[in-house]
Scaffold this motif. Structure first.
Motif, PDB file in Angstrom:
ATOM      1  N   TYR B  59       0.837  -1.190   0.000  1.00 24.82           N
ATOM      2  CA  TYR B  59       0.000   0.000   0.000  1.00 24.82           C
ATOM      3  C   TYR B  59       0.875   1.245   0.000  1.00 24.82           C
ATOM      4  O   TYR B  59       0.617   2.197  -0.743  1.00 24.82           O
ATOM      5  CB  TYR B  59      -0.923  -0.028   1.227  1.00 24.82           C
ATOM      6  N   GLU B  60       1.969   1.222   0.805  1.00 24.09           N
ATOM      7  CA  GLU B  60       2.873   2.369   0.897  1.00 24.09           C
ATOM      8  C   GLU B  60       3.462   2.714  -0.473  1.00 24.09           C
ATOM      9  O   GLU B  60       3.511   3.859  -0.893  1.00 24.09           O
ATOM     10  CB  GLU B  60       4.030   2.029   1.860  1.00 24.09           C
ATOM     11  N   GLU B  61       3.905   1.650  -1.173  1.00 21.50           N
ATOM     12  CA  GLU B  61       4.535   1.854  -2.482  1.00 21.50           C
ATOM     13  C   GLU B  61       3.546   2.459  -3.479  1.00 21.50           C
ATOM     14  O   GLU B  61       3.886   3.340  -4.252  1.00 21.50           O
ATOM     15  CB  GLU B  61       5.079   0.522  -3.025  1.00 21.50           C
ATOM     16  N   PRO B  66       2.964   8.520  -8.608  1.00 16.53           N
ATOM     17  CA  PRO B  66       2.057   9.573  -9.083  1.00 16.53           C
ATOM     18  C   PRO B  66       0.695   8.950  -9.394  1.00 16.53           C
ATOM     19  O   PRO B  66       0.632   7.786  -9.829  1.00 16.53           O
ATOM     20  CB  PRO B  66       2.717  10.077 -10.362  1.00 16.53           C
ATOM     21  N   PRO B  67      -0.382   9.714  -9.188  1.00 19.56           N
ATOM     22  CA  PRO B  67      -1.740   9.132  -9.316  1.00 19.56           C
ATOM     23  C   PRO B  67      -1.961   8.407 -10.642  1.00 19.56           C
ATOM     24  O   PRO B  67      -2.584   7.345 -10.684  1.00 19.56           O
ATOM     25  CB  PRO B  67      -2.651  10.343  -9.213  1.00 19.56           C
TER      26      PRO B  67
END
Ligand code: HEM
Ligand code: SF4
Ligand code: SF4
Lengths: 521, 177
Positions: B59-61, B66-67
């Motif tokens: 999740y962190e990665e 960028p979105p």
């Protein structure tokens, strides 16, 4: 080497001139023959294309059909197509070597050479793709060696040569590309050939009819006696070996086949670079281009008409004098041949003014300096009949020709000599006869030096030789670099003829006040 | 008379030129390959396994991307080199690790190579390893080939067609021992 080649060409031209009329001499028509072969190739190519099957597996059969079943039409066309292509390579190579040997690619003339090189490459690409299309054993060989060589450059993703691993690997799209190249590349070559001729005036692109007929007939005979054939269908299961290579188009293929890619690639690139730099090898000391002196120019445009290199344009008059136009020299096109000065009606040695300055002149070889040299040479003539020889720098070696009866004066080109100088020498009693000599017939370094000289002396072209000049006291000897002995023999004969004529007939002193020589004097 | 000789001379020049063109357009013959040998052509394109299998991103990665580039998993695209080996009658003819192509090493490995060998019957062993292991070959095929003089055997490889493929000439599976 250049010297040797020049002599070789001169000798070959001389031999051919014994059987061919001067205008038909094949060595004097190499560029024009190149075009002639090109058109034969185009026409025969269109014809064979009608019967050609563009599928890689059908191509061979369709070519066999032409050669065997329709030998009398498509077969002959195929042979013409092949042999005219070979002929084109022969004349192109001879043409190239000859232009090089005669120094016709130096200085401002680099342009024709540098545009000739891509033409040569394209002619080769056309021929090589042509052999590919037959899809016989030779085609297979050509396809393999070419694609392996291209692969060696490492710029294509998948090895192209893999396309020829087996029948299953062959593909029509690649074959179609070859057909496209075989048609498109020669068309581009034609466009570049047009560019090739942009910097020279009146290029001769059609051979004289007699020569054209001779060439066409020999091609037809060759096509009938020894028709072009294929060398068995391509078979990926066999190494293409023991092939009859077309040594005109494929002389490098054994090297490409046997030597490692890096070697052949670097050799090819070095060779190409050398070819392109030939006009500057070694750098040449160039004369400065022609300069216009408007104060002495009447805008007659003769210089414009006679310049062989498109270096002069006639533009709006800029000095307010009542003439419509004036010449302008493009220094990057001018090769400093001096033909323009020879054409200028104001190049008048009779002018008394210290300032003998024609409307156009070479700053490094002026008409005034020419008159001074004429006087200096004449002063040494003590034995009658005296002959003044004007010889062009590139065409003949005049060193040691002078003596008590013969004086030699060099000009940049026979065409640099204004015909009024002949009148001047004879009417001022500087000599009893005038000889103009230069390059071998048809091989004028400056293209039109001989033609214009002959026409001016024959009073067919402006500026014409004055009528009062007795023709029997003027001779042209187009000796060429090999013709020194002939030149000396002709001079001796000329002197005997002059002796028979007697002394120079006294002539009325020329009207020195007139600045401009009229056409017929 | 002189005129006739000149015409004859021209004819002679044309005849010589035409004969020269006709001759050199297919002669002399180029003897480029000995009659008692045959050629193996190895031409294959095959991608080795990826250096690293795809893996799920944490999740962190994902949050740090960028979105517009957010995705659940990531794959390093580099491939392993491919080892190709050819043995003819037990003798090693070719053995090389072929690096992947492409700027980031993500393209297939390629080879195009030719081997000239005596014509006749031979035992050919072709092996390929695409997962980077030493001394193990994921693919191999042994065939008996009858190479006629100047025969040209094509050797290709297609994983989806079962591995090595032999073209143009007959290749019988297995070798008599
Ligand atoms: C099939 C190919 C070629 C054709 C048909 C061709 C044709 C011609 C023609 C018609 C001329 C004019 C001759 C004249 O009237 O004085 C010419 C001049 C010339 N060509 Fe080519 N040419 C070809 C290839 C080449 C190549 C490959 C080169 C050299 C790399 C070359 C270099 C020259 C040079 C230096 C001139 C003389 C230009 C001058 O007088 O300043 N040509 N060519
Ligand atoms: S010297 Fe005169 S004739 Fe010759 S190229 Fe220059 S402008 Fe043309
Ligand atoms: S030939 Fe002489 S006078 Fe005539 S336009 Fe040229 S420079 Fe002027």
């Amino acid at each position: 080497m250049k010297r040797g080649l020049r002599k070789l060409f001169a000798a070959a031209e001389e031999v051919l001139s014994r059987v061919f009329p001067p205008a038909w001499n094949p060595l004097l028509n190499l560029g024009a023959l190149g075009f002639f072969f090109y058109w034969i190739v185009v026409i025969s190519g269109i014809y064979v294309y009608i019967f050609f099957d563009t599928g890689i597996l059908q191509a061979y059969r369709s070519v066999e059909y032409m050669t065997v079943d329709q030998w009398y039409a498509a077969g002959i066309m195929r042979s013409l197509h092949r042999y005219a292509s070979d002929g084109m390579v022969v004349v192109m190579m001879l043409h190239m070597v000859r232009e090089w040997a005669l120094d016709r690619c130096r200085g401002a003339r680099w342009f024709s050479w540098v545009t000739g090189v891509p033409v040569m490459v394209m002619i080769y690409v056309s021929g090589i793709t042509g052999y590919w299309l037959v899809w016989d054993r030779l085609a297979f060989y050509v396809a393999l060696v070419t694609s392996e060589w291209l692969d060696a450059a490492g710029i294509f993703g998948e090895p192209i040569a893999r396309n020829f691993l087996s029948v299953e690997h062959l593909n029509d799209r690649f074959f179609t590309l070859m057909i496209f190249l075989h048609i498109a590349v020669p068309l581009v070559a034609l466009i570049v050939l047009w560019v090739h001729l942009q910097r020279i005036t009146r290029p001769r692109i059609h051979p004289p009819r007699g020569l054209a007929v001779g060439v066409l007939v020999s091609l037809l005979v060759l096509a009938l006696v020894h028709p072009a054939t294929s060398q068995g269908p391509a078979d990926p299961g066999r190494v293409p070996a023991d092939l009859g290579l077309d040594w005109f188009y494929l002389p490098l293929y054994p090297f490409y086949e046997k030597l490692p890619g890096p070697v052949t690639w670097s050799a090819s690139l070095v060779l190409l670079f050398l070819f392109l730099s030939v006009p500057w090898l070694p750098p040449m000391r160039r004369r400065r281009p022609a300069r216009v002196d408007l104060a002495n120019c009447n805008g007659c445009a003769r210089c414009f008409a006679d310049c062989p290199y498109n270096a002069i344009t006639m533009v709006m008059r800029s000095d307010g004098r009542p003439f419509a136009r004036e010449p302008r020299v493009d220094p990057s096109l001018c090769v400093a041949c001096g033909l323009c000065a020879g054409a200028c009606p104001t190049a008048m040695p009779f002018r008394r003014r210290a300032e003998l300055s024609p409307g156009i002149d070479l700053p490094d070889a002026t008409i005034r300096a020419l008159r001074e040299r004429v006087h200096a040479a004449a002063a040494r003539l003590v034995e009658r009949p005296r002959v003044m020889v004007f010889g062009c720098e590139p065409g003949v070696d005049l060193t040691g020709l002078g003596g008590p009866a013969v004086a030699a004066v060099t000009v940049t080109c026979a065409g640099q000599l204004p015909p009024v100088f002949v009148d001047y020498v004879l009417s001022r009693d500087l000599a009893d006869g005038v000889v103009i000599t230069g390059c071998a017939p048809g091989s004028c370094l400056h293209r039109f030096g001989q033609a214009w000289t002959e026409a001016r002396l024959a009073r067919r072209r402006d500026p014409r030789l004055r009528r009062r000049v007795p023709d029997e006291r003027v001779r042209t000897v187009w000796a060429g670099p090999l013709g020194r002995a002939r030149l000396e023999a002709e001079i001796a004969a000329f002197r005997r003829a002059l002796a028979a004529l007697g002394e120079t007939p006294p002539v009325a002193p020329a009207p020195v006040s007139r600045a401009v020589e009229t056409a017929d004097g | 008379m002189a005129e006739v000789l000149r015409w004859l001379g021209q004819g002679l020049v044309y005849a010589l030129a035409a004969a020269g063109v006709g001759w050199f357009a297919q002669n002399p013959v180029w003897h480029n390959f000995p009659p008692d040998r045959a050629r193996l052509v190895l031409a294959l394109v095959h991608g080795g396994a990826r250096v690293e299998a795809c893996r799920r991103l944490s999740y962190e990665e994902i949050r740090r991307l960028p979105p517009s580039e957010r995705r659940p998993s990531t794959c390093r695209r580099e491939r392993r080199p491919v080892r190709v080996q050819l043995r003819l009658d037990g003798r090693i003819l070719y053995d090389a690790w072929l690096p992947p192509t492409g700027l980031s090493g993500d393209g297939p490995s390629r080879v195009y190579a030719k081997f000239d060998v005596p014509a006749g019957a031979h035992c050919l062993l072709a092996r390929l390893e695409d997962r980077g292991r030493e001394d193990v070959f994921a693919w191999e095929r042994e065939v008996t080939v009858m190479l006629p003089p100047r025969g040209r055997l094509g050797i290709d490889f297609k994983a989806d067609k079962g591995g090595f493929l032999f073209h143009n000439l007959e290749a019988r599976p297995g070798c008599p021992s």
